[in-house]
Design a protein around this motif. Structure first.
Motif, PDB file in Angstrom:
ATOM      1  N   ALA A 171      75.972  37.690  47.474  1.00  0.00           N
ATOM      2  CA  ALA A 171      75.709  37.111  46.944  1.00  0.00           C
ATOM      3  C   ALA A 171      76.202  35.299  46.986  1.00  0.00           C
ATOM      4  CB  ALA A 171      75.689  36.832  45.583  1.00  0.00           C
ATOM      5  N   SER A 201      77.453  42.708  44.723  1.00  0.00           N
ATOM      6  CA  SER A 201      76.308  41.917  44.517  1.00  0.00           C
ATOM      7  C   SER A 201      76.752  40.647  44.731  1.00  0.00           C
ATOM      8  CB  SER A 201      76.157  42.542  43.169  1.00  0.00           C
ATOM      9  OG  SER A 201      74.977  43.023  42.686  1.00  0.00           O
ATOM     10  N   LEU A 202      77.631  40.117  43.998  1.00  0.00           N
ATOM     11  CA  LEU A 202      78.446  39.035  43.839  1.00  0.00           C
ATOM     12  C   LEU A 202      78.930  38.677  45.236  1.00  0.00           C
ATOM     13  CD1 LEU A 202      78.640  36.367  41.843  1.00  0.00           C
ATOM     14  CD2 LEU A 202      80.914  36.815  41.200  1.00  0.00           C
ATOM     15  N   THR A 255      78.226  33.230  36.620  1.00  0.00           N
ATOM     16  CA  THR A 255      77.133  33.521  37.346  1.00  0.00           C
ATOM     17  C   THR A 255      76.206  34.507  37.045  1.00  0.00           C
ATOM     18  OG1 THR A 255      78.597  35.854  38.052  1.00  0.00           O
ATOM     19  CG2 THR A 255      79.741  33.550  38.838  1.00  0.00           C
ATOM     20  N   SER A 273      74.643  37.102  39.918  1.00  0.00           N
ATOM     21  CA  SER A 273      73.945  37.146  41.616  1.00  0.00           C
ATOM     22  C   SER A 273      72.208  36.844  41.982  1.00  0.00           C
ATOM     23  CB  SER A 273      74.506  38.778  41.768  1.00  0.00           C
ATOM     24  OG  SER A 273      75.357  38.614  41.912  1.00  0.00           O
ATOM     25  N   THR A 294      76.135  48.631  46.996  1.00  0.00           N
ATOM     26  CA  THR A 294      75.808  48.031  45.948  1.00  0.00           C
ATOM     27  C   THR A 294      74.511  49.160  44.755  1.00  0.00           C
ATOM     28  OG1 THR A 294      73.731  46.919  45.738  1.00  0.00           O
ATOM     29  CG2 THR A 294      75.874  45.883  45.751  1.00  0.00           C
ATOM     30  N   LYS A 317      72.845  40.276  51.829  1.00  0.00           N
ATOM     31  CA  LYS A 317      72.177  41.270  51.262  1.00  0.00           C
ATOM     32  C   LYS A 317      72.550  42.083  51.667  1.00  0.00           C
ATOM     33  CE  LYS A 317      68.722  39.859  48.156  1.00  0.00           C
ATOM     34  NZ  LYS A 317      67.052  39.848  48.398  1.00  0.00           N
ATOM     35  N   THR A 352      79.084  37.861  34.436  1.00  0.00           N
ATOM     36  CA  THR A 352      78.227  38.354  35.464  1.00  0.00           C
ATOM     37  C   THR A 352      77.108  38.774  34.941  1.00  0.00           C
ATOM     38  OG1 THR A 352      78.464  40.763  35.432  1.00  0.00           O
ATOM     39  CG2 THR A 352      79.802  39.409  37.572  1.00  0.00           C
ATOM     40  N   LYS A 369      71.655  33.429  41.462  1.00  0.00           N
ATOM     41  CA  LYS A 369      72.971  32.375  42.217  1.00  0.00           C
ATOM     42  C   LYS A 369      73.700  31.580  42.047  1.00  0.00           C
ATOM     43  CE  LYS A 369      71.467  34.077  46.804  1.00  0.00           C
ATOM     44  NZ  LYS A 369      70.851  34.622  46.174  1.00  0.00           N
ATOM     45  N   ARG A 409      77.635  29.947  42.462  1.00  0.00           N
ATOM     46  CA  ARG A 409      78.155  30.925  43.805  1.00  0.00           C
ATOM     47  C   ARG A 409      79.110  29.453  44.208  1.00  0.00           C
ATOM     48  NH1 ARG A 409      75.883  28.772  48.915  1.00  0.00           N
ATOM     49  NH2 ARG A 409      76.242  30.373  50.233  1.00  0.00           N
TER      50      ARG A 409
END
Ligand code: GTP
Ligand code: MG
Length: 207
Positions: free
Chosen positions: A42, A38-39, A176, A178, A52, A47, A142, A181, A184
């Motif tokens: 992001a 996911s990160l 972070t 995702s 994921t 996407k 995360t 954001k 990021r």
């Protein structure tokens, strides 16, 4: 850093078959379900680029994504996935050790940890192994969106305190999400700086 382009290059579980063009690369690692794929999505705002899943253990090979035709993001299989067989866990461990210790263009490893949970032995042990092998790493918290600011600060402080029991100096830390954001820009700036430093080093040394 502006992301102009990001694409999937390869998915491999053999060291010999990894991309050979020697571009700088950054690997994302951490327990299953921590949010690695996911990160990556992001960061590059694509996407579905890295797959994921809410089912842990989705990523089973070393996945290379080329960004701006210049550097790689690498999505690694999650560790601590108990439902894998013993044999498969051993294969994974060997592949990972091989990749991290032998991959010369790997500039930084990002160890992802869930901001909601206390330091886990599997993560701390892995960081220790990185340290012993002289592999530079950062810690990336995360899923920050799942906590209030106060909870987040308190968890991060507790994590730092735990790290200071083992380390004299803390690695770079990033917070972070995702979803929102958060973090990021900071992560991309960090990568940008590493790329530029490497570039300067190569030029200064006529490489
Ligand atoms: P494996 O490949 O199985 O090791 O997992 P992974 O670390 O790549 O995790 P993945 O990115 O597939 O995410 C796991 C689950 O967490 C998915 O359901 C994601 O939607 C969710 N998730 C990941 N990042 C975030 C985040 O920042 N915020 C929230 N709220 N959910 C997230
Ligand atoms: Mg994944």
């Amino acid at each position: 850093m502006i992301i102009k382009d990001a694409r999937f290059i390869s998915s491999n579980n053999r060291f010999e078959k990894l991309p050979k063009d020697n571009k700088p690369e950054y690997a994302f690692i951490g327990r299953s379900n921590v949010g690695k794929s996911s990160l990556i999505n992001a960061l590059v705002q694509r996407k579905g680029l890295a797959k994921t899943s809410s089912t842990p253990g989705k990523t089973i090979a070393i996945n290379h994504f080329l960004v701006n035709d210049q550097w790689y993001l690498v999505d690694l299989p999650g560790y601590g996935y108990a439902q894998r067989s013993k044999k498969s866990r051993e294969e994974w461990r060997v592949m990972l050790a091989n990749y991290i210790s032998r991959r010369r263009n790997l500039l930084y490893t990002f160890v992802l940890v869930d901001a909601r949970i206390e330091p886990q032995n599997s993560d701390l042990g892995f960081m220790e192994w990185l340290g012993e092998n002289g592999i530079p790493f950062c810690i990336v918290f995360t899923k920050a969106d799942k906590l209030s600011n106060a909870e987040l600060q308190s968890n991060v402080e507790a994590y730092k305190k735990r790290l200071m029991e083992d380390w004299e100096e803390l690695p770079p830390l990033f917070i972070t999400s995702s979803e929102t954001k958060q973090g990021r820009e900071e992560l991309l700036d960090f990568i940008d700086r590493q790329n530029k430093e490497l570039d300067n080093y190569m030029k200064t040394n006529g490489l």
